[in-house]
Design an enzyme around this catalytic site. Structure first.
Site, PDB file in Angstrom:
ATOM      1  N   HIS A  94      36.593  35.127  45.382  1.00 10.23           N
ATOM      2  CA  HIS A  94      36.476  34.484  44.076  1.00 10.23           C
ATOM      3  C   HIS A  94      37.609  33.518  43.757  1.00 10.23           C
ATOM      4  CE1 HIS A  94      39.340  37.617  42.907  1.00 10.23           C
ATOM      5  NE2 HIS A  94      39.664  36.840  41.907  1.00 10.23           N
TER       6      HIS A  94
HETATM    7  C1  UD1 Z   1      40.152  35.072  36.732  1.00  9.08           C
HETATM    8  C2  UD1 Z   1      41.649  34.956  36.973  1.00  9.08           C
HETATM    9  C3  UD1 Z   1      41.969  35.425  38.377  1.00  9.08           C
HETATM   10  C4  UD1 Z   1      41.430  36.813  38.621  1.00  9.08           C
HETATM   11  C5  UD1 Z   1      39.962  36.863  38.283  1.00  9.08           C
HETATM   12  C6  UD1 Z   1      39.464  38.274  38.389  1.00  9.08           C
HETATM   13  C7  UD1 Z   1      42.705  33.081  35.792  1.00  9.08           C
HETATM   14  C8  UD1 Z   1      43.255  31.727  35.915  1.00  9.08           C
HETATM   15  N1  UD1 Z   1      42.066  33.554  36.873  1.00  9.08           N
HETATM   16  O1  UD1 Z   1      39.504  34.188  37.628  1.00  9.08           O
HETATM   17  O2  UD1 Z   1      43.377  35.460  38.543  1.00  9.08           O
HETATM   18  O3  UD1 Z   1      41.634  37.144  39.965  1.00  9.08           O
HETATM   19  O4  UD1 Z   1      39.745  36.407  36.943  1.00  9.08           O
HETATM   20  O5  UD1 Z   1      38.082  38.334  38.537  1.00  9.08           O
HETATM   21  O6  UD1 Z   1      42.844  33.710  34.774  1.00  9.08           O
HETATM   22  N2  UD1 Z   1      32.097  33.740  34.528  1.00  9.08           N
HETATM   23  C9  UD1 Z   1      30.900  34.273  34.132  1.00  9.08           C
HETATM   24  N3  UD1 Z   1      30.907  35.467  33.475  1.00  9.08           N
HETATM   25  C10 UD1 Z   1      32.024  36.154  33.183  1.00  9.08           C
HETATM   26  C11 UD1 Z   1      33.261  35.610  33.583  1.00  9.08           C
HETATM   27  C12 UD1 Z   1      33.276  34.403  34.255  1.00  9.08           C
HETATM   28  O7  UD1 Z   1      29.840  33.683  34.370  1.00  9.08           O
HETATM   29  O8  UD1 Z   1      31.946  37.241  32.580  1.00  9.08           O
HETATM   30  C13 UD1 Z   1      32.105  32.476  35.288  1.00  9.08           C
HETATM   31  C14 UD1 Z   1      32.214  31.244  34.393  1.00  9.08           C
HETATM   32  O9  UD1 Z   1      31.429  30.235  34.966  1.00  9.08           O
HETATM   33  C15 UD1 Z   1      33.677  30.878  34.511  1.00  9.08           C
HETATM   34  C16 UD1 Z   1      33.995  31.289  35.941  1.00  9.08           C
HETATM   35  O10 UD1 Z   1      33.228  32.466  36.163  1.00  9.08           O
HETATM   36  O11 UD1 Z   1      33.903  29.518  34.288  1.00  9.08           O
HETATM   37  C17 UD1 Z   1      35.463  31.581  36.176  1.00  9.08           C
HETATM   38  O12 UD1 Z   1      35.940  32.568  35.232  1.00  9.08           O
HETATM   39  P1  UD1 Z   1      37.495  32.565  34.805  1.00  9.08           P
HETATM   40  O13 UD1 Z   1      37.743  33.751  33.963  1.00  9.08           O
HETATM   41  O14 UD1 Z   1      37.883  31.234  34.256  1.00  9.08           O
HETATM   42  O15 UD1 Z   1      38.260  32.684  36.173  1.00  9.08           O
HETATM   43  P2  UD1 Z   1      38.036  33.722  37.365  1.00  9.08           P
HETATM   44  O16 UD1 Z   1      37.646  32.952  38.561  1.00  9.08           O
HETATM   45  O17 UD1 Z   1      37.182  34.826  36.906  1.00  9.08           O
HETATM   46  N1  UDP Z   2      35.655  45.000  41.488  1.00  8.77           N
HETATM   47  C1  UDP Z   2      34.498  45.630  41.045  1.00  8.77           C
HETATM   48  N2  UDP Z   2      33.289  45.086  41.381  1.00  8.77           N
HETATM   49  C2  UDP Z   2      33.181  43.946  42.136  1.00  8.77           C
HETATM   50  C3  UDP Z   2      34.379  43.323  42.589  1.00  8.77           C
HETATM   51  C4  UDP Z   2      35.606  43.873  42.230  1.00  8.77           C
HETATM   52  O1  UDP Z   2      34.551  46.672  40.393  1.00  8.77           O
HETATM   53  O2  UDP Z   2      32.047  43.501  42.376  1.00  8.77           O
HETATM   54  C5  UDP Z   2      36.963  45.595  41.095  1.00  8.77           C
HETATM   55  C6  UDP Z   2      37.859  45.919  42.262  1.00  8.77           C
HETATM   56  O3  UDP Z   2      37.545  47.183  42.800  1.00  8.77           O
HETATM   57  C7  UDP Z   2      39.238  45.855  41.613  1.00  8.77           C
HETATM   58  C8  UDP Z   2      39.081  44.720  40.614  1.00  8.77           C
HETATM   59  O4  UDP Z   2      37.683  44.619  40.358  1.00  8.77           O
HETATM   60  O5  UDP Z   2      39.513  47.048  40.923  1.00  8.77           O
HETATM   61  C9  UDP Z   2      39.603  43.473  41.225  1.00  8.77           C
HETATM   62  O6  UDP Z   2      39.191  42.376  40.504  1.00  8.77           O
HETATM   63  P1  UDP Z   2      39.071  40.928  41.128  1.00  8.77           P
HETATM   64  O7  UDP Z   2      38.888  40.978  42.589  1.00  8.77           O
HETATM   65  O8  UDP Z   2      38.058  40.214  40.324  1.00  8.77           O
HETATM   66  O9  UDP Z   2      40.471  40.262  40.721  1.00  8.77           O
HETATM   67  P2  UDP Z   2      41.925  40.206  41.387  1.00  8.77           P
HETATM   68  O10 UDP Z   2      42.354  41.586  41.676  1.00  8.77           O
HETATM   69  O11 UDP Z   2      41.851  39.333  42.582  1.00  8.77           O
HETATM   70  O12 UDP Z   2      42.745  39.540  40.337  1.00  8.77           O
END
Ligand code: UD1
Ligand code: UDP
Length: 360
Positions: A203
């Site tokens: 991601h």
């Molecule tokens: C964010 C964090 C990242 C973390 C990740 C965990 C920042 C800059 N990044 O990245 O460090 O590892 O969360 O998962 O804060 N979206 C949905 N539904 C949701 C959430 C997001 O559709 O419930 C989609 C939207 O299109 C959004 C995109 O995902 O624009 C990215 O979401 P965003 O929260 O901006 O960043 P992540 O890639 O999730």
């Molecule tokens: N996770 C989850 N379901 C998924 C992917 C991740 O429950 O489909 C959990 C994972 O086990 C961990 C947390 O989400 O506890 C990690 O989140 P993510 O990988 O989105 O973010 P990061 O740790 O890279 O910031």
């Protein structure tokens, strides 16, 4: 004490569980969800499964560019903090919710504690690296998951406020694993058996926003010759659609899974391939070989002890490791023993009593 706890993105919910429990034994916690993640499987499912109390505030910020999202959080957080006047704000990790919480609090002279402090990739093109650098610099208390993180902060001149407590994600894993086996039918639902598949998550912006890298990841997954279970983050799903990715029959692209399903999927996988910070550590907790689809990692200790391999995304580099990587070395308790939440609250109480917990 009155403590405001900020959460917003998926890993922060997992990180919140044990700390929230420990705070509520003797103190008041105001739980604030920024609304950064909002889909059921990205947010509410974690509250339900981990028994995290309902947020007192949902700032409903939603998705947006970094500037818009962080700015909206800052505005709404300031209003909430002026209303609540807490003794301390807790932030965790490295998301936009983290840095917004830190900024909003320090500007109001409210002390800030950062959980998962001192992580560095030394790659400033990652949004997370900027969030960590800023959050650590302005926080008043730093809780580190590993001794390497303590060392990294020391190198930046941050010493007296730093505590090694272990990883709150390990607390959550130890709590959830037995329950996950009772509640989750993810293996049956997907026709999977222990050791018969590899698990993949991707991601990071660096992998999803770069079409060439994402195409290479797709090519690799299609070429592994084994079942690959790929729960895709919504960001990744959109990116895969954008490049019109086509998967071979061995790849099961599924929606994000809730935490119990994820724990069972991780625990039964032959191998885990990921660019996630949390998943790299969870692979280590569970003794699973992990290959990291990046060029660098914050979790360098997992690489040093031989359980994590940094492979990038070039198929000719990734595939041989995918097939042959079988770590056998010891697994020292780099991330503690699963008591980090309690330890964090114990230290906060001590610092508060000493009257030393005042904003820098
Ligand atoms: C964010 C964090 C990242 C973390 C990740 C965990 C920042 C800059 N990044 O990245 O460090 O590892 O969360 O998962 O804060 N979206 C949905 N539904 C949701 C959430 C997001 O559709 O419930 C989609 C939207 O299109 C959004 C995109 O995902 O624009 C990215 O979401 P965003 O929260 O901006 O960043 P992540 O890639 O999730
Ligand atoms: N996770 C989850 N379901 C998924 C992917 C991740 O429950 O489909 C959990 C994972 O086990 C961990 C947390 O989400 O506890 C990690 O989140 P993510 O990988 O989105 O973010 P990061 O740790 O890279 O910031």
């Amino acid at each position: 004490m009155k403590i405001v706890s900020i959460v917003g993105a998926r890993p922060e919910f997992v990180q919140a569980m044990s700390v929230s429990r420990a705070i509520r034994e003797n103190h008041q916690e105001i739980l604030v969800h920024t609304g950064q993640h909002y889909d059921y499987l990205m947010s509410q499912a974690f509250f339900d499964e981990l028994g995290i109390p309902a947020p007192d505030y949902n700032l409903e910020v939603g998705s947006g560019t970094h500037g818009t999202q962080t700015a909206e959080m800052l505005v709404r957080m300031e209003e909430m903090l002026l209303n609540e006047k807490p003794d301390l704000v807790i932030i965790r990790g490295d998301t936009n919710s983290t840095v917004a919480g830190a900024l909003a609090a320090v500007k109001l002279h409210i002390p800030v504690a950062h959980i998962e402090a001192g992580e560095r990739s030394y790659n400033k093109s990652m949004p997370e690296e900027i969030n960590r650098l800023v959050s650590d610099r302005i926080s008043d208390l730093h809780f580190c998951v590993s001794k390497a993180a303590v060392q990294r902060l020391a190198e930046e001149g941050i010493r007296d406020t730093v505590h090694w407590v272990g990883d709150v994600m390990l607390d959550a894993m130890l709590h959830a694993r037995p329950i996950a086996y009772e509640k989750s039918d993810v293996l049956e639902r997907n026709g999977l058996e222990k050791g018969s598949y590899s698990l993949v998550t991707v991601h990071r912006a660096g992998n999803t926003d770069n079409s060439e890298r994402l195409r290479k990841i797709v090519l690799t997954l299609n070429s592994t010759g084994e079942t690959v279970v790929f729960p895709a983050h919504p960001r990744t799903r959109k990116a895969l659609e954008r490049i019109n990715a086509k998967f071979a029959g061995n790849v099961r692209l599924i929606d994000p899974v809730a935490y119990f399903d994820m724990v069972v999927l991780e625990d039964n996988a032959r191998l885990i391939a990921t660019d996630s910070g949390g998943v790299q550590r969870e692979a280590y907790f569970l003794g699973k070989p992990c290959i990291t689809l990046r060029e660098e990692t914050e979790w360098t200790e997992t690489v040093e002890v031989g359980w994590n391999k940094l492979v990038g995304v070039e198929p000719e580099v990734v595939l041989p490791v995918w097939k042959d990587f079988k770590p056998t070395g010891e697994q020292p308790p780099i991330f503690g023993t699963g008591e980090a939440g309690k330890e964090i609250v114990r230290i906060i109480e001590k610092e508060y009593q000493k009257q030393e917990l005042v904003a820098a």
